[in-house]
Structure formats: structure tokens, C-alpha cells
Design a protein around this motif. Structure first.
Motif, PDB file in Angstrom:
ATOM      1  N   GLU A   1     -15.733  -6.018  -8.449  1.00  0.00           N
ATOM      2  CA  GLU A   1     -15.768  -6.818  -7.214  1.00  0.00           C
ATOM      3  C   GLU A   1     -16.141  -5.941  -6.031  1.00  0.00           C
ATOM      4  O   GLU A   1     -15.612  -4.851  -5.851  1.00  0.00           O
ATOM      5  CB  GLU A   1     -14.433  -7.525  -6.978  1.00  0.00           C
ATOM      6  N   GLY A   2     -17.094  -6.419  -5.240  1.00  0.00           N
ATOM      7  CA  GLY A   2     -17.571  -5.698  -4.075  1.00  0.00           C
ATOM      8  C   GLY A   2     -18.812  -4.865  -4.322  1.00  0.00           C
ATOM      9  O   GLY A   2     -19.478  -4.451  -3.377  1.00  0.00           O
ATOM     10  N   LEU A   3     -19.151  -4.631  -5.585  1.00  0.00           N
ATOM     11  CA  LEU A   3     -20.343  -3.838  -5.889  1.00  0.00           C
ATOM     12  C   LEU A   3     -21.616  -4.649  -5.671  1.00  0.00           C
ATOM     13  O   LEU A   3     -21.633  -5.869  -5.863  1.00  0.00           O
ATOM     14  CB  LEU A   3     -20.320  -3.353  -7.336  1.00  0.00           C
ATOM     15  N   ALA A   4     -22.675  -3.956  -5.288  1.00  0.00           N
ATOM     16  CA  ALA A   4     -23.995  -4.577  -5.198  1.00  0.00           C
ATOM     17  C   ALA A   4     -24.642  -4.554  -6.578  1.00  0.00           C
ATOM     18  O   ALA A   4     -24.470  -3.589  -7.337  1.00  0.00           O
ATOM     19  CB  ALA A   4     -24.864  -3.818  -4.203  1.00  0.00           C
ATOM     20  N   LEU A   5     -25.370  -5.624  -6.905  1.00  0.00           N
ATOM     21  CA  LEU A   5     -26.118  -5.625  -8.153  1.00  0.00           C
ATOM     22  C   LEU A   5     -27.233  -4.592  -8.064  1.00  0.00           C
ATOM     23  O   LEU A   5     -27.825  -4.394  -6.998  1.00  0.00           O
ATOM     24  CB  LEU A   5     -26.708  -7.005  -8.431  1.00  0.00           C
ATOM     25  N   PRO A   6     -27.542  -3.927  -9.157  1.00  0.00           N
ATOM     26  CA  PRO A   6     -28.596  -2.921  -9.142  1.00  0.00           C
ATOM     27  C   PRO A   6     -29.988  -3.560  -9.122  1.00  0.00           C
ATOM     28  O   PRO A   6     -30.150  -4.730  -9.467  1.00  0.00           O
ATOM     29  CB  PRO A   6     -28.362  -2.164 -10.447  1.00  0.00           C
ATOM     30  N   ALA A   7     -30.965  -2.786  -8.751  1.00  0.00           N
ATOM     31  CA  ALA A   7     -32.366  -3.231  -8.746  1.00  0.00           C
ATOM     32  C   ALA A   7     -32.907  -3.138 -10.168  1.00  0.00           C
ATOM     33  O   ALA A   7     -33.756  -2.316 -10.484  1.00  0.00           O
ATOM     34  CB  ALA A   7     -33.189  -2.389  -7.786  1.00  0.00           C
ATOM     35  N   VAL A   8     -32.384  -4.002 -11.022  1.00  0.00           N
ATOM     36  CA  VAL A   8     -32.770  -4.053 -12.426  1.00  0.00           C
ATOM     37  C   VAL A   8     -33.600  -5.311 -12.631  1.00  0.00           C
ATOM     38  O   VAL A   8     -33.207  -6.393 -12.190  1.00  0.00           O
ATOM     39  CB  VAL A   8     -31.508  -4.082 -13.324  1.00  0.00           C
ATOM     40  N   ASP A   9     -34.741  -5.165 -13.269  1.00  0.00           N
ATOM     41  CA  ASP A   9     -35.609  -6.296 -13.587  1.00  0.00           C
ATOM     42  C   ASP A   9     -35.360  -6.723 -15.029  1.00  0.00           C
ATOM     43  O   ASP A   9     -35.450  -5.896 -15.944  1.00  0.00           O
ATOM     44  CB  ASP A   9     -37.078  -5.916 -13.424  1.00  0.00           C
ATOM     45  N   LEU A  10     -35.053  -8.007 -15.216  1.00  0.00           N
ATOM     46  CA  LEU A  10     -34.758  -8.521 -16.552  1.00  0.00           C
ATOM     47  C   LEU A  10     -35.654  -9.706 -16.877  1.00  0.00           C
ATOM     48  O   LEU A  10     -35.860 -10.584 -16.031  1.00  0.00           O
ATOM     49  CB  LEU A  10     -33.290  -8.963 -16.639  1.00  0.00           C
ATOM     50  N   PRO A  11     -36.183  -9.752 -18.107  1.00  0.00           N
ATOM     51  CA  PRO A  11     -36.991 -10.908 -18.497  1.00  0.00           C
ATOM     52  C   PRO A  11     -36.121 -12.139 -18.670  1.00  0.00           C
ATOM     53  O   PRO A  11     -34.996 -12.059 -19.187  1.00  0.00           O
ATOM     54  CB  PRO A  11     -37.623 -10.476 -19.822  1.00  0.00           C
ATOM     55  N   ALA A  12     -36.643 -13.275 -18.230  1.00  0.00           N
ATOM     56  CA  ALA A  12     -35.929 -14.547 -18.303  1.00  0.00           C
ATOM     57  C   ALA A  12     -36.649 -15.491 -19.254  1.00  0.00           C
ATOM     58  O   ALA A  12     -37.862 -15.384 -19.454  1.00  0.00           O
ATOM     59  CB  ALA A  12     -35.836 -15.178 -16.915  1.00  0.00           C
ATOM     60  N   THR A  13     -35.895 -16.438 -19.784  1.00  0.00           N
ATOM     61  CA  THR A  13     -36.472 -17.388 -20.741  1.00  0.00           C
ATOM     62  C   THR A  13     -37.448 -18.362 -20.092  1.00  0.00           C
ATOM     63  O   THR A  13     -38.181 -19.045 -20.802  1.00  0.00           O
ATOM     64  CB  THR A  13     -35.364 -18.177 -21.469  1.00  0.00           C
ATOM     65  N   ASP A  14     -37.491 -18.421 -18.763  1.00  0.00           N
ATOM     66  CA  ASP A  14     -38.464 -19.290 -18.103  1.00  0.00           C
ATOM     67  C   ASP A  14     -39.754 -18.547 -17.783  1.00  0.00           C
ATOM     68  O   ASP A  14     -40.613 -19.056 -17.076  1.00  0.00           O
ATOM     69  CB  ASP A  14     -37.869 -19.931 -16.841  1.00  0.00           C
ATOM     70  N   GLY A  15     -39.899 -17.320 -18.308  1.00  0.00           N
ATOM     71  CA  GLY A  15     -41.125 -16.551 -18.135  1.00  0.00           C
ATOM     72  C   GLY A  15     -41.132 -15.612 -16.949  1.00  0.00           C
ATOM     73  O   GLY A  15     -42.027 -14.780 -16.817  1.00  0.00           O
ATOM     74  N   ARG A  16     -40.155 -15.741 -16.074  1.00  0.00           N
ATOM     75  CA  ARG A  16     -40.069 -14.859 -14.908  1.00  0.00           C
ATOM     76  C   ARG A  16     -39.455 -13.518 -15.286  1.00  0.00           C
ATOM     77  O   ARG A  16     -38.818 -13.377 -16.322  1.00  0.00           O
ATOM     78  CB  ARG A  16     -39.169 -15.456 -13.826  1.00  0.00           C
ATOM     79  N   THR A  17     -39.613 -12.577 -14.381  1.00  0.00           N
ATOM     80  CA  THR A  17     -38.824 -11.360 -14.399  1.00  0.00           C
ATOM     81  C   THR A  17     -37.899 -11.471 -13.195  1.00  0.00           C
ATOM     82  O   THR A  17     -38.353 -11.716 -12.077  1.00  0.00           O
ATOM     83  CB  THR A  17     -39.716 -10.106 -14.281  1.00  0.00           C
ATOM     84  N   VAL A  18     -36.601 -11.324 -13.429  1.00  0.00           N
ATOM     85  CA  VAL A  18     -35.615 -11.512 -12.377  1.00  0.00           C
ATOM     86  C   VAL A  18     -35.060 -10.157 -11.964  1.00  0.00           C
ATOM     87  O   VAL A  18     -34.569  -9.400 -12.806  1.00  0.00           O
ATOM     88  CB  VAL A  18     -34.471 -12.436 -12.858  1.00  0.00           C
ATOM     89  N   ARG A  19     -35.168  -9.852 -10.681  1.00  0.00           N
ATOM     90  CA  ARG A  19     -34.564  -8.639 -10.127  1.00  0.00           C
ATOM     91  C   ARG A  19     -33.189  -9.029  -9.595  1.00  0.00           C
ATOM     92  O   ARG A  19     -33.082  -9.761  -8.603  1.00  0.00           O
ATOM     93  CB  ARG A  19     -35.416  -8.034  -9.026  1.00  0.00           C
ATOM     94  N   LEU A  20     -32.164  -8.539 -10.247  1.00  0.00           N
ATOM     95  CA  LEU A  20     -30.807  -8.964  -9.907  1.00  0.00           C
ATOM     96  C   LEU A  20     -30.439  -8.682  -8.466  1.00  0.00           C
ATOM     97  O   LEU A  20     -29.821  -9.509  -7.804  1.00  0.00           O
ATOM     98  CB  LEU A  20     -29.806  -8.310 -10.857  1.00  0.00           C
ATOM     99  N   SER A  21     -30.804  -7.529  -7.949  1.00  0.00           N
ATOM    100  CA  SER A  21     -30.425  -7.169  -6.577  1.00  0.00           C
ATOM    101  C   SER A  21     -31.083  -8.066  -5.536  1.00  0.00           C
ATOM    102  O   SER A  21     -30.615  -8.136  -4.404  1.00  0.00           O
ATOM    103  CB  SER A  21     -30.780  -5.708  -6.299  1.00  0.00           C
TER     104      SER A  21
END
Length: 188
Positions: free
Chosen positions: A25-45
Motif C-alpha cells: 500500500e502506497g507504492l507506485a506501480l512500476p513502468a512495466v509493459d504487459l501484453p493484454a488479451t485485447d491486443g494492447r500493451t499496458v504500461r501499469l504506471s
């Protein structure tokens, strides 16, 4: 739908809170890019607004065996019922302006089959390289020769974790628990 995957055994062992998520709790999400099932790449941060990210070990597939002893591992069983609950509560979460993502270490092809079979109205994210484990020290376990995430749910606002549900039990009630927390937190 295969009831072996959608129904939870009556004797499902309850996971205990081992403190492995207490630091999140309180942490920022990292700048990690993850492939999504809708074809996008999602950057969590970069996720804007309110997001619910439920992290689960793995979804089973009809006709394929789960890892040996799966039902005896506290917190392992229930990924399909958890996903179905988020599907069934998706409109309610959307009305609270909350986006939803599921996340596991399974590859996008496996996840795409699950998303289609379960009619999920939100994408699943693949973290095959365990980038979130490394960046956030997320809890994991080993089963069937694989390193898998322990089940937890993150409530994120503008890229920062504001609430962690851990351990999640029973998994089929997690979506309802999230909605109750959002209402109690003045979100709805």
C-alpha cells in the motif's frame, strides 16, 4: 462450462496472511509493459484513474489437468470463479469508474482462450517474466514446476496502490469485497 473449474471444493484450504503483501500500500506501480488479451500493451504506471488489478496463480483449461496437489495448496484454487465474479460485477465496477484487469504469469495465448471462454469484458495481462514480482516483491509460490503469483488484488489510483486484498479468500467473493471497500471508501 466445466464445473470442475467453476466450482470451489467445500474443503478448500484457507490461505493465511503471511505478511508478504504488507509493504504494497502506497507504492507506485512500476513502468512495466504487459501484453493484454485485447491486443494492447499496458504500461501499469500509466494507468489513469481507479483500477482494480486482481492477480491470480493460473486459470485451468477444460480437459487439462491442474498441477498435482493443486486443491491442497492454500490460495491456489479458484482462479476461474474469481474471474467470473469480476465479470459478473463488471458493470457495477464500471459504474464506480473502476477499470478491471486480471493478471497472471500465463502467456497471452493461454489467457486469450480463458478470456474468450469465460466471456470476460476486461483484459487479462500476462507477466510471464515475473516483472512485477521483481519490481514490487509480490508473493509467489511454486507448483507444477512453475513460479506463480499468490492471489492478491490491488486497488490502484493514478498508478499508486491504495488498497491491497491479501490473502483473497474465498476467491469467488473477491469482486464483492472490492465493491464493498470502494463504497466504504466513498467511491460510490
Amino acid at each position: 462450462m466445466n464445473t470442475l473449474l467453476t466450482a470451489l471444493p467445500a474443503d478448500l484450504p484457507m490461505p493465511v496472511d503471511d505478511g508478504a503483501a504488507a509493504h504494497l500500500e502506497g507504492l507506485a506501480l512500476p513502468a512495466v509493459d504487459l501484453p493484454a488479451t485485447d491486443g494492447r500493451t499496458v504500461r501499469l504506471s500509466a494507468l489513469p484513474g481507479l483500477q482494480v488489478i486482481y492477480i491470480y496463480p493460473m486459470t485451468g483449461r477444460p480437459g487439462l489437468p491442474l498441477p498435482e496437489g493443486w486443491d491442497a495448496l492454500p490460495g491456489a484454487r479458484g482462479c476461474t470463479p474469481q474471474s467470473c465474479a469480476f465479470r459478473d460485477h463488471h458493470a457495477e465496477l464500471a459504474a464506480l469508474d473502476a477499470g478491471v484487469f486480471g493478471l497472471s504469469t500465463q502467456d497471452s495465448a493461454w489467457q486469450s482462450e480463458a478470456a474468450e471462454r469465460l466471456h470476460l469484458p476486461f483484459p487479462l495481462l500476462s507477466d510471464r517474466p515475473l516483472a512485477l514480482r521483481d519490481a514490487l516483491a509480490l508473493p509467489v509460490f511454486e507448483a507444477g514446476g512453475q513460479v506463480l503469483y499468490r492471489r492478491l488484488t490491488l486497488i490502484v489510483e493514478d498508478g499508486r496502490i491504495v488498497k491491497v486484498f491479501y490473502p483473497v479468500f474465498p476467491p469467488d467473493r473477491n469482486a464483492g469485497d472490492v465493491i464493498a471497500w470502494l463504497h466504504a471508501a466513498g467511491r460510490g
